[in-house]
Write an enzyme that holds these catalytic residues in place. Structure first.
Site, PDB file in Angstrom:
ATOM      1  N   GLY A  46      63.127  96.011   4.863  1.00 11.46           N
ATOM      2  CA  GLY A  46      63.394  97.245   5.462  1.00 11.46           C
ATOM      3  C   GLY A  46      63.970  97.047   6.706  1.00 11.46           C
ATOM      4  O   GLY A  46      64.291  98.000   7.513  1.00 11.46           O
ATOM      5  N   GLU A  88      63.694  86.997  -3.025  1.00 17.47           N
ATOM      6  CA  GLU A  88      64.325  88.367  -2.366  1.00 17.47           C
ATOM      7  C   GLU A  88      65.241  88.949  -3.324  1.00 17.47           C
ATOM      8  O   GLU A  88      66.181  88.293  -3.933  1.00 17.47           O
ATOM      9  CB  GLU A  88      64.832  88.016  -1.066  1.00 17.47           C
ATOM     10  CG  GLU A  88      65.499  89.451  -0.582  1.00 17.47           C
ATOM     11  CD  GLU A  88      64.660  90.641  -0.487  1.00 17.47           C
ATOM     12  OE1 GLU A  88      65.383  91.685  -1.000  1.00 17.47           O
ATOM     13  OE2 GLU A  88      63.479  90.577  -0.084  1.00 17.47           O
ATOM     14  N   HIS A 105      58.823 106.305   4.368  1.00 16.05           N
ATOM     15  CA  HIS A 105      57.677 105.493   4.311  1.00 16.05           C
ATOM     16  C   HIS A 105      56.664 105.426   3.517  1.00 16.05           C
ATOM     17  O   HIS A 105      55.780 106.179   3.492  1.00 16.05           O
ATOM     18  CB  HIS A 105      57.036 105.819   5.702  1.00 16.05           C
ATOM     19  CG  HIS A 105      57.923 105.755   7.040  1.00 16.05           C
ATOM     20  ND1 HIS A 105      57.976 106.754   7.855  1.00 16.05           N
ATOM     21  CD2 HIS A 105      58.903 104.861   7.398  1.00 16.05           C
ATOM     22  CE1 HIS A 105      59.093 106.482   8.840  1.00 16.05           C
ATOM     23  NE2 HIS A 105      59.715 105.515   8.619  1.00 16.05           N
ATOM     24  N   GLY A 143      53.448  97.125   2.934  1.00 12.20           N
ATOM     25  CA  GLY A 143      53.277  98.482   2.892  1.00 12.20           C
ATOM     26  C   GLY A 143      52.378  98.954   1.777  1.00 12.20           C
ATOM     27  O   GLY A 143      51.473  99.929   1.792  1.00 12.20           O
ATOM     28  N   ALA A 187      64.857 102.258  11.413  1.00  9.54           N
ATOM     29  CA  ALA A 187      65.187 102.824  12.774  1.00  9.54           C
ATOM     30  C   ALA A 187      64.752 101.995  13.712  1.00  9.54           C
ATOM     31  O   ALA A 187      64.807 102.515  14.964  1.00  9.54           O
ATOM     32  CB  ALA A 187      64.725 104.130  12.638  1.00  9.54           C
ATOM     33  N   GLY A 210      55.713  92.212   5.676  1.00 13.98           N
ATOM     34  CA  GLY A 210      54.696  91.496   5.186  1.00 13.98           C
ATOM     35  C   GLY A 210      55.131  90.116   4.862  1.00 13.98           C
ATOM     36  O   GLY A 210      54.642  89.046   5.116  1.00 13.98           O
TER      37      GLY A 210
END
Length: 546
Positions: A86, A35, A469, A502, A91, A16
């Site tokens: 992330g 960050e 998640h 998220g 993955a 985001g």
């Protein structure tokens, strides 16, 4: 706007935050990104997960890696850290969710989300360089197809969409995605260490796309700065106070001001800030709904392991996730791998025990299995070449379950805690995950000719599921009574404050959520006016009462 240090401060640099940084810079805003994690070049990542200081995130212990681990009473959370969030340790798996996600009651009456998000999914897919079908076939892909067939769901098997530059293995080339404006790339070598950090330079992390392009447009990224406070200023705008990440003393606290703030610190970080700022009075009008509808993607991490390395199967070769299938209409299973040598996360694995029994029965079952076959269990539980002996099964559901997060005081400190929330109870185990892991183990044994067994996790033994998640808790809503942000991701009650990560996701997508978070961010930022132009978004007016 000129009275502030920046036009916009973005807290966090994940999916985001990176979208916000680039799109706002393109619209002429002065943007600064804070960050908490460090900045990584390709060679900075750990070679294997045993390099704890470069792999795990525990800054007060001197560990500044990419892998965060958080624990709540009802779930253990795996998350990312670093410039790129992330994307550094995910993955690189980028599915679009099915219809159930867009039709969730929390938000289905607000907009036609499937239609509205479709063009933004397309943009996110292009920006993240998605290859729609993993292009290589090896033993793991055949094992997964065989397991799906054995479970009677072979028709649901598919190759995963992944964000990787395959190119020529190991060969450096000019940017292949953005007409040369992005960084040079190196073709994937199928080393399997995507989730430890891609030292090759093949993984499409946010530093290879959104953030690289944002910095070219003047965005300032300050790493190793943890946001300690976001405070609403009396005349409008916000003061954002940061400190040096992990500092015990000499925290080097600094404050910057901005007309607007985008919270994109990941679900854990954004929720922490909103809860704490509401409690302290820094953001007093944050909705009382903060923390509700926190989702875990109804997730389980189980797997299958062999007693010794089946050399002919090369289980550790490939990108992290390559295939998936559906056990039933709401349960999605993916294979996951780490590369050779990255065996640390195997410490979370143990004997699989029936989750529908009490703790005492689960522990008794675990001990009983160990006593009945001690040599076999020692071999299965060994971390020696763990990543080369097994397949992790990542299982996700679209089930409507949730947690409610809140603050509590412990040893004089405010900490986050959880309780069961709306919908079904958040599951402590998934029978479908056990079935999938058992089928995968049978295929490893059959194809590799070595003894293999389904495995669970230590947290699951104690009734605490694992999730990679963690979502929700500051969700899109029609009113402040039933959520934290409106359809444009503006925080109810605080003009100029936004949640674009998220934490905004209102339902379990049942697939890896990174593409969805990116698409939601693209949509949210598409509504922002150019700097100095009139905002076409309507004023915040609740659309219905709770």
């Amino acid at each position: 706007m000129n009275d502030f240090d920046e036009d916009v401060i973005v807290v966090g640099s994940g999916f985001g935050g990176s979208v916000a940084a680039l799109r706002l810079a393109e619209k002429g805003y002065r943007v600064r990104v804070f960050e908490a994690g460090r900045r990584f070049e390709d060679d900075d990542f750990a070679k294997t997960s045993w390099n704890v200081r470069r792999y795990l995130w525990a800054p007060r212990l001197g560990c500044f890696g990419v892998q965060r681990i958080h624990r709540l009473p009802h779930v253990m959370i795996l998350a990312g850290a670093g410039v790129g969030g992330g994307s550094l340790n995910y993955a690189n798996t980028l599915y679009r969710p099915g219809a159930a996600f867009f039709d969730d009651p929390q938000w289905r009456g607000i907009a036609d989300w499937d239609a509205e998000l479709s063009p933004h999914y397309d943009t996110a897919t292009r920006m993240l360089g998605v290859v729609e079908h993993y292009p290589h076939t090896g033993p793991v892909e055949r094992i997964m197809k065989g397991a799906a067939d054995d479970l009677g769901v072979g028709d649901t098997f598919r190759r995963a969409p992944v964000g990787v530059w395959f190119g020529k293995p190991g060969e450096r080339t000019a940017d292949p995605f953005f007409g040369g404006e992005g960084p040079e790339r190196t073709g994937c070598t199928l080393c399997g260490n995507c989730m430890v950090g891609c030292r090759v330079g093949a993984k499409n992390t946010l530093m290879k796309n959104y953030l690289a392009l944002a910095e070219r447009r003047g965005v300032r990224i300050e790493p190793l700065r943890t946001v300690a406070e976001v405070r609403a200023l009396p005349g409008g705008g916000y003061a954002v106070t940061t400190e040096r990440s992990g500092a015990w003393v000499r925290r080097s606290r600094r404050t910057a001001t901005a007309a607007q703030v985008v919270l994109a610190a990941g679900t854990w970080g954004t929720q922490q800030l909103l809860h704490r700022m509401k409690d302290s009075g820094a953001l007093p009008r944050v909705s009382d709904a903060v923390g509700r509808l926190t989702r875990t993607n109804s997730e389980a991490l189980d797997g299958a392991i062999a007693t010794r390395v089946p050399e002919e199967l090369a289980l550790a070769r490939g990108v992290a996730i390559t295939t998936s299938f559906h056990v039933d209409e709401r349960t999605h299973v993916e294979n996951v791998r780490y590369g050779p040598g990255s065996n640390l996360m195997g410490a979370l694995a143990t004997v699989m025990v029936p989750g529908d029994r009490g703790l005492g029965a689960r522990l008794a079952g675990l001990v009983g299995r160990a006593l009945r076959a001690p040599v076999r269990q020692l071999r299965l539980g060994s971390l020696h070449r763990w990543s080369e002996r097994g397949i992790i099964a990542l299982v996700m559901q679209t089930a409507d379950n949730s947690l409610t997060l809140s603050l509590r005081r412990r040893f004089g400190r405010l900490v986050m805690t959880s309780a069961q929330g709306h919908g079904e109870p958040n599951p402590s185990h998934l029978p479908q995950a056990h079935a999938a892991a058992t089928a995968i183990a049978a295929r490893i044994e059959r194809d590799g000719g070595v003894p293999a067994e389904a495995r669970g996790s230590w947290p699951e033994v104690f009734g605490i599921p694992l999730t990679a998640h963690f979502l929700g808790g500051a969700v899109i809503s029609a009113s402040p009574e039933d959520g934290v942000i409106d359809r444009y991701h503006r925080v109810w009650g605080h003009e100029g404050l936004h949640v674009v990560d998220g934490a905004a996701v209102p339902a379990n997508p049942g697939v890896n959520p990174s593409l969805t978070i990116t698409a939601l961010a693209e949509r949210a930022l598409s509504y922002w006016p150019r700097r100095g132009e009139e905002d076409a978004r309507p004023p915040q007016v609740p659309e219905r009462s709770a």
